[in-house]
Design an enzyme around this catalytic site. Structure first.
Site, PDB file in Angstrom:
ATOM      1  N   ARG A  57       0.810  -1.223   0.000  1.00 57.49           N
ATOM      2  CA  ARG A  57       0.000   0.000   0.000  1.00 57.49           C
ATOM      3  C   ARG A  57       0.844   1.276   0.000  1.00 57.49           C
ATOM      4  O   ARG A  57       0.361   2.354   0.328  1.00 57.49           O
ATOM      5  CB  ARG A  57      -0.983   0.029   1.173  1.00 57.49           C
ATOM      6  CG  ARG A  57      -2.013  -1.105   1.140  1.00 57.49           C
ATOM      7  CD  ARG A  57      -3.082  -0.902   2.205  1.00 57.49           C
ATOM      8  NE  ARG A  57      -4.109  -1.920   2.100  1.00 57.49           N
ATOM      9  CZ  ARG A  57      -4.095  -3.061   2.770  1.00 57.49           C
ATOM     10  NH1 ARG A  57      -3.081  -3.334   3.581  1.00 57.49           N
ATOM     11  NH2 ARG A  57      -5.073  -3.927   2.636  1.00 57.49           N
ATOM     12  N   LYS A 108       3.526  11.630 -10.676  1.00 52.79           N
ATOM     13  CA  LYS A 108       2.733  10.749 -11.537  1.00 52.79           C
ATOM     14  C   LYS A 108       3.515   9.467 -11.798  1.00 52.79           C
ATOM     15  O   LYS A 108       4.648   9.525 -12.296  1.00 52.79           O
ATOM     16  CB  LYS A 108       2.419  11.429 -12.872  1.00 52.79           C
ATOM     17  CG  LYS A 108       1.239  12.370 -12.845  1.00 52.79           C
ATOM     18  CD  LYS A 108       0.925  12.807 -14.266  1.00 52.79           C
ATOM     19  CE  LYS A 108      -0.314  13.661 -14.337  1.00 52.79           C
ATOM     20  NZ  LYS A 108      -0.622  14.043 -15.735  1.00 52.79           N
ATOM     21  N   GLU A 152       9.968  18.934 -23.803  1.00 53.21           N
ATOM     22  CA  GLU A 152       9.249  19.238 -22.567  1.00 53.21           C
ATOM     23  C   GLU A 152       9.691  20.580 -21.988  1.00 53.21           C
ATOM     24  O   GLU A 152       8.896  21.310 -21.384  1.00 53.21           O
ATOM     25  CB  GLU A 152       9.454  18.117 -21.537  1.00 53.21           C
ATOM     26  CG  GLU A 152       8.861  16.777 -21.935  1.00 53.21           C
ATOM     27  CD  GLU A 152       7.343  16.698 -21.786  1.00 53.21           C
ATOM     28  OE1 GLU A 152       6.734  17.682 -21.310  1.00 53.21           O
ATOM     29  OE2 GLU A 152       6.766  15.656 -22.160  1.00 53.21           O
ATOM     30  N   LYS A 190       7.206  23.265 -13.018  1.00 56.31           N
ATOM     31  CA  LYS A 190       6.383  22.089 -12.726  1.00 56.31           C
ATOM     32  C   LYS A 190       6.016  22.045 -11.247  1.00 56.31           C
ATOM     33  O   LYS A 190       4.876  21.729 -10.892  1.00 56.31           O
ATOM     34  CB  LYS A 190       7.094  20.803 -13.136  1.00 56.31           C
ATOM     35  CG  LYS A 190       6.192  19.584 -12.948  1.00 56.31           C
ATOM     36  CD  LYS A 190       6.574  18.397 -13.790  1.00 56.31           C
ATOM     37  CE  LYS A 190       5.496  17.323 -13.720  1.00 56.31           C
ATOM     38  NZ  LYS A 190       5.833  16.130 -14.506  1.00 56.31           N
ATOM     39  N   GLU A 194      -4.264  16.881 -10.586  1.00 61.05           N
ATOM     40  CA  GLU A 194      -4.793  17.224 -11.906  1.00 61.05           C
ATOM     41  C   GLU A 194      -6.307  17.370 -11.901  1.00 61.05           C
ATOM     42  O   GLU A 194      -7.024  16.824 -12.745  1.00 61.05           O
ATOM     43  CB  GLU A 194      -4.360  16.182 -12.948  1.00 61.05           C
ATOM     44  CG  GLU A 194      -4.345  16.744 -14.360  1.00 61.05           C
ATOM     45  CD  GLU A 194      -3.653  15.843 -15.364  1.00 61.05           C
ATOM     46  OE1 GLU A 194      -4.354  15.242 -16.173  1.00 61.05           O
ATOM     47  OE2 GLU A 194      -2.412  15.756 -15.313  1.00 61.05           O
ATOM     48  N   ARG A 223      -3.270  21.590 -13.346  1.00 64.40           N
ATOM     49  CA  ARG A 223      -2.170  20.707 -13.733  1.00 64.40           C
ATOM     50  C   ARG A 223      -2.326  20.138 -15.142  1.00 64.40           C
ATOM     51  O   ARG A 223      -1.343  19.754 -15.774  1.00 64.40           O
ATOM     52  CB  ARG A 223      -2.015  19.579 -12.712  1.00 64.40           C
ATOM     53  CG  ARG A 223      -0.811  18.683 -13.007  1.00 64.40           C
ATOM     54  CD  ARG A 223      -0.481  17.725 -11.886  1.00 64.40           C
ATOM     55  NE  ARG A 223       0.615  16.857 -12.276  1.00 64.40           N
ATOM     56  CZ  ARG A 223       1.309  16.103 -11.445  1.00 64.40           C
ATOM     57  NH1 ARG A 223       1.034  16.109 -10.151  1.00 64.40           N
ATOM     58  NH2 ARG A 223       2.303  15.335 -11.879  1.00 64.40           N
ATOM     59  N   ASN A 257       0.038  19.018 -19.940  1.00 61.44           N
ATOM     60  CA  ASN A 257      -0.137  18.093 -21.065  1.00 61.44           C
ATOM     61  C   ASN A 257      -0.134  18.810 -22.412  1.00 61.44           C
ATOM     62  O   ASN A 257      -0.552  18.232 -23.424  1.00 61.44           O
ATOM     63  CB  ASN A 257      -1.451  17.317 -20.898  1.00 61.44           C
ATOM     64  CG  ASN A 257      -1.387  16.330 -19.757  1.00 61.44           C
ATOM     65  OD1 ASN A 257      -0.760  15.296 -19.847  1.00 61.44           O
ATOM     66  ND2 ASN A 257      -2.040  16.669 -18.653  1.00 61.44           N
ATOM     67  N   HIS A 303       0.515  17.005 -25.718  1.00 58.50           N
ATOM     68  CA  HIS A 303       0.482  15.571 -25.459  1.00 58.50           C
ATOM     69  C   HIS A 303      -0.729  14.857 -26.077  1.00 58.50           C
ATOM     70  O   HIS A 303      -0.679  13.645 -26.274  1.00 58.50           O
ATOM     71  CB  HIS A 303       0.510  15.301 -23.953  1.00 58.50           C
ATOM     72  CG  HIS A 303       1.839  15.542 -23.322  1.00 58.50           C
ATOM     73  ND1 HIS A 303       2.471  16.768 -23.353  1.00 58.50           N
ATOM     74  CD2 HIS A 303       2.681  14.717 -22.646  1.00 58.50           C
ATOM     75  CE1 HIS A 303       3.633  16.686 -22.720  1.00 58.50           C
ATOM     76  NE2 HIS A 303       3.789  15.452 -22.285  1.00 58.50           N
ATOM     77  N   HIS A 314       0.738  11.939 -27.858  1.00 56.34           N
ATOM     78  CA  HIS A 314       0.587  10.564 -27.396  1.00 56.34           C
ATOM     79  C   HIS A 314      -0.008   9.682 -28.491  1.00 56.34           C
ATOM     80  O   HIS A 314       0.375   8.508 -28.636  1.00 56.34           O
ATOM     81  CB  HIS A 314      -0.324  10.515 -26.162  1.00 56.34           C
ATOM     82  CG  HIS A 314       0.396  10.739 -24.874  1.00 56.34           C
ATOM     83  ND1 HIS A 314      -0.251  11.052 -23.703  1.00 56.34           N
ATOM     84  CD2 HIS A 314       1.714  10.695 -24.564  1.00 56.34           C
ATOM     85  CE1 HIS A 314       0.629  11.196 -22.722  1.00 56.34           C
ATOM     86  NE2 HIS A 314       1.827  10.978 -23.230  1.00 56.34           N
ATOM     87  N   HIS A 367       9.367  10.052 -27.002  1.00 59.24           N
ATOM     88  CA  HIS A 367       8.234  10.766 -26.401  1.00 59.24           C
ATOM     89  C   HIS A 367       8.300  12.261 -26.697  1.00 59.24           C
ATOM     90  O   HIS A 367       7.309  12.868 -27.124  1.00 59.24           O
ATOM     91  CB  HIS A 367       8.211  10.530 -24.890  1.00 59.24           C
ATOM     92  CG  HIS A 367       7.159  11.332 -24.188  1.00 59.24           C
ATOM     93  ND1 HIS A 367       5.812  11.083 -24.316  1.00 59.24           N
ATOM     94  CD2 HIS A 367       7.266  12.416 -23.362  1.00 59.24           C
ATOM     95  CE1 HIS A 367       5.124  11.960 -23.604  1.00 59.24           C
ATOM     96  NE2 HIS A 367       5.976  12.770 -23.023  1.00 59.24           N
TER      97      HIS A 367
END
Length: 369
Positions: free
Chosen positions: A123, A145, A187, A229, A239, A243, A247, A250, A254, A267
């Site tokens: 956990r 993330k 980025e 960031k 998010e 936030r 992206n 992206h 993506h 990427h």
């Protein structure tokens, strides 16, 4: 050495940025509150282990950490539930306990995968990020993330899980190939577009020094990227609003990355293509001027990143965007600029307009329909 604070109350942590930090990794772990003698499972990939495995082992031995170094294959294929299962088995075999630590030592794939293990094993146990690519240093290692991929899309299975510290050693960048450096630069450009026009201009002014890996300039741009960031994450960790602007580029990026087959485009290369799509969409929606479109394209091109793609079905790109994690109430949300330094979330864009933009980006005669 430069430091950046990620302000998240009780879960705040420090990002350390400098040269030669790997040699003193054990000390930085202790400074982050990890006691000597703690069990550490260091997760890396095979290439990074070959380059730096002995250095890491020597450093951790100095402070009597009990550790195991395990390596996964390079590439997005390792960011899977199957690989996660193998690492859970490794953790159990090594006897990791609740007070043990996962150290993510590698690029974005390793950081996401190792972070996912840390977030879910017992956990949740402590995580330290030691990113070894420029992309991971300015993006995936910061902000918490963590995820693995699913056949339906990238990073669909994951969590928000903050590290105890992030340790960024610029010297590892000298062992990266040129494409990996450029992938990280995409980025970095993103941060200028979404948040800081002066930073965008700084990148333009220093593009040659950046490509030549000038450590003084790189330290500044990595620090500022991490600061931006950190500021965004501190305002919206999970998010729920702001936030999502991280992206930028992206949504299309993506889709291109996935449809071309992970590895065809790095990427950051895919994100660069996606940023061009986004600013062109913004122009067609009369949100930005043609001059602002050209400024972005010129900076992206000056850092040798792609602005076009080839051999993809445009309808497939549209379909893939509908699996994006930013989809809300069945509507794809795009992050689009109002100007350099400010963006907003826009949904309900017609597919016809998106296809129009994609056709402009598709290289003639290379299979885009």
């Amino acid at each position: 050495m430069e430091n950046v604070e990620v302000d998240l109350g009780e879960r705040s942590y420090e990002i350390k940025i400098g040269t030669g930090l790997l040699a003193n990794l054990d000390q930085y772990l202790v400074e982050a509150g990890i006691k000597t003698g703690t069990k550490l499972l260091v997760i890396t990939d095979k290439r990074v282990k070959q380059l730096y495995g002995e250095d890491i082992e020597f450093s951790l031995t100095q402070s009597n950490f009990e550790f195991r170094l395990t390596a996964v294959p390079e590439g997005e294929g390792s960011k899977s539930l199957e690989m996660a299962q193998k690492l859970y088995d490794e953790a159990v075999d090594f006897g990791l306990e609740r007070n043990s630590v996962i150290v993510a030592f590698g690029g974005g794939v390793v950081g996401d995968l190792a972070g996912f293990i840390a977030a879910t094993y017992m956990r949740g146990i402590s995580l330290v990020q030691v990113p070894t690519t420029l992309l991971a240093q300015v993006d995936s290692s910061v902000g918490g993330k963590v995820a693995v991929n699913h056949n339906a899309g990238k990073n669909l299975i994951g969590a928000f899980y903050q590290p105890e510290t992030v340790i960024i050693d610029l010297e590892v960048l000298t062992t990266l190939d040129e494409r990996d450096i450029k992938s990280g630069l995409a980025e970095i450009i993103k941060y200028g577009v979404i948040w800081d026009q002066d930073f965008f201009e700084y990148l333009k002014t220093n593009s040659e020094a950046i490509k030549n890996l000038d450590f003084e300039i790189l330290t500044k741009i990595i620090q500022r990227s991490c600061q931006i960031k950190a500021e965004v994450v501190a305002k919206d960790e999970k998010e729920e609003g702001l936030r999502v602007i991280l992206n930028y580029g992206h949504t299309i990026g993506h889709a291109v990355e996935a449809l071309a087959g992970y590895g065809e485009y790095r990427h950051g290369e895919a994100v660069a293509i996606g940023m061009v799509s986004a600013v062109k969409l913004a122009h067609k929606l009369e949100m930005v001027t043609e001059n602002e479109v050209q400024k972005q394209i010129e900076l992206i091109s000056s850092l040798d990143l792609p602005i076009t793609f080839n051999s993809l079905e445009l309808d497939d790109i549209i379909a893939k965007t509908k699996q994006d994690k930013k989809v809300q109430d069945g509507r794809v949300r795009y992050i689009l600029p109002n100007r350099i330094g400010e963006v907003e979330v826009v949904s309900g864009i017609s597919e016809k307009l998106i296809i129009e933009v994609l056709k402009e980006q598709c290289q003639e005669g290379l299979g885009c329909t």
